[in-house]
Design an enzyme around this catalytic site. Sequence first.
Site: not given
Ligand code: GNY
Length: 621
Positions: A277, A279, A507, A509
């Site tokens: 995850h 970034k 989006h 956190k």
């Molecule tokens: C990571 C995400 C459940 C998974 C497939 C998922 C769905 C929708 C958005 C996601 C997301 C991330 C991230 N998994 O934004 O790391 O940003």
Amino acid sequence: MTQESQYGKWTLSDSDDDVVPPTPPKDLKKPNTKLDPERKTNVVHTAPKPKPKSEPSPEHKQTSEPTFKTEKISAPALGSEARQAAHFNRINPVKHENSSSPAVKRKRESEEGGWDLSSSDDEATSSTSKTNPKKPVKSPPRKKVEDKRPPSPHGASYYKEEPSDFFEANLSTMNHTYRFYLNKVTGIEKKYNTGALHIKEILSPMFGTLKESVQFNYCFDIPWMVKQYPPEFRDKPVIIVHGEKRESKARLLQQAQPYSHIRFCQAKLDIAFGTHHTKMMLLWYEEGFRVIILTSNMIQADWYQKTQGIWMSPLYPRLPEGSPETAGDSPTHFKRDLLEYLRAYRAPELSEWMERIKEHNLSETKIYLIGSTPGRFQGADMEKWGHLRLRKLLSEHTCPVQNAEEWPVIGQFSSIGSMGLDKTKWLAAEFQRTLTTQGKASSSSSPGTSMLLVYPSVDNVRTSLEGYPAGGSLPYSIQTAQRQLWLHSYFHRWKAETSGRSSAMPHIKTYMRASPDFSQLSWFLVTSANLSKAAWGALEKNNTQMMVRSYELGVLYLPTIFNMKTFPVEKNIFPVSSSSTGFPVPFDLPPQQYSGKDRPWIWNIPYTQAPDTHGNIWVPS
Ligand code: GNY
């Protein structure tokens, strides 16, 4: 213990031993890449069922849904398509009808249904609407939706263009005290984008003359990413650090076929259901070196109408030739900790970057790095990652405050993992205990300290700029939610009038501790880590071992580094004042509790009773 799903890989941060592996709404599809002949015409694909799992594991309890179990087993290998699908928000939008006719409610009738949208949205090609398998049901003569964009969310021609000055940051209107920024959002009042950053600005010559870069992320649209670099830097070497395996890895590499300057580094994910995850951008310039830690994926949807957070380091100058590698660290030990984080990848592709970092002076850094890397850690290593790392820093570097138990902790996130049957299983016993750590005094104040959790309600999503498709990036599943109804009593709405972002779903956190009147912060953290054990880690073996599944990265602000006792909370963060010392908390404090009618957004159930901002309803199939 792997198994393929035809959805592709699923990797979820909320996937866990006691997690019901999330199933994407069935018609979510992986975005096609440029090389996919079907991409340009947005051909609809079948959303095939996952194959049966190959091998059971005693480590993972059976969950309520066989298909989920299947996906859970294959989780590390599964994530990709679903995730990308999620990013491209390809749940069928269906036009709202006042009467919920069967036609409206009907799910995708054919396995052939579903969006399959361009992953590279700049070059709008064909209309997305013609590929909508399920014709959006015509709205009755109700209030016309002003929006002329195609109904298909995030498809090639979906994005509204911004004037080019949208992408031109004005350094003089930015507050660099904390180096914490929000992204620019299309469709909000201009003043709320002052001091905010678009990816094109982050990569622009204004911040340095780029020589090479590394992009750590979860989801990539490579053609789109390449276009975010200014033309003069577009062919400079890039390394992409990702967590893809097997088919989804092949697709990622395929996307980069036209770009000989792009290389890859696959992060090891040896623990089930772990995800990459993190970034982060590493930017090497003629003038020095810079680090960006952020919350956005490398896809257009993440930089359009969502709220995202960005920490941008100062420009780090080169150290004098022959300096020891321990030189140029900050009081926060950012240099040491960043090298330690990179070392955890055990990736030869990153070693020259680690050498480069050693040659630079990172001493001006004012944040602490908080990472998660997959593994089972014991002894002193238990405090290297995840929530025990946060606990250690809070213990060592915050001062006890009067009536600490009256200082609430706040967590704000965009996805939620399984927390178990009640709060004693992990949330209170581990996570809340960490968040309520204040100085060295034993952190037994946790039970009395309130914990406020901010997560979008259904109405937040429905009335957002993106409408229901925003919920494609809020992947809280019904299977997980129904097992932890107790958790929802902690929930508070997304409200961000102060930053003009009430309609831009988070989006980002963030985690923080506030004074009883919410005017001061004891600390603040922005991170990729959602509310999940996979991200933050969970204690095992009678608390002698910390198990972490995923890679995560965030930055922690502590007042002492800024010569403060606490951070004042900025009351008016936009338009930005370049001199403000208030902390720009991205949402309104105090958080507003869910009303009796509010429900947390759950992405894989239908919402047909009220239309969203584009006149659509939400019918996952
Ligand atoms: C990571 C995400 C459940 C998974 C497939 C998922 C769905 C929708 C958005 C996601 C997301 C991330 C991230 N998994 O934004 O790391 O940003």
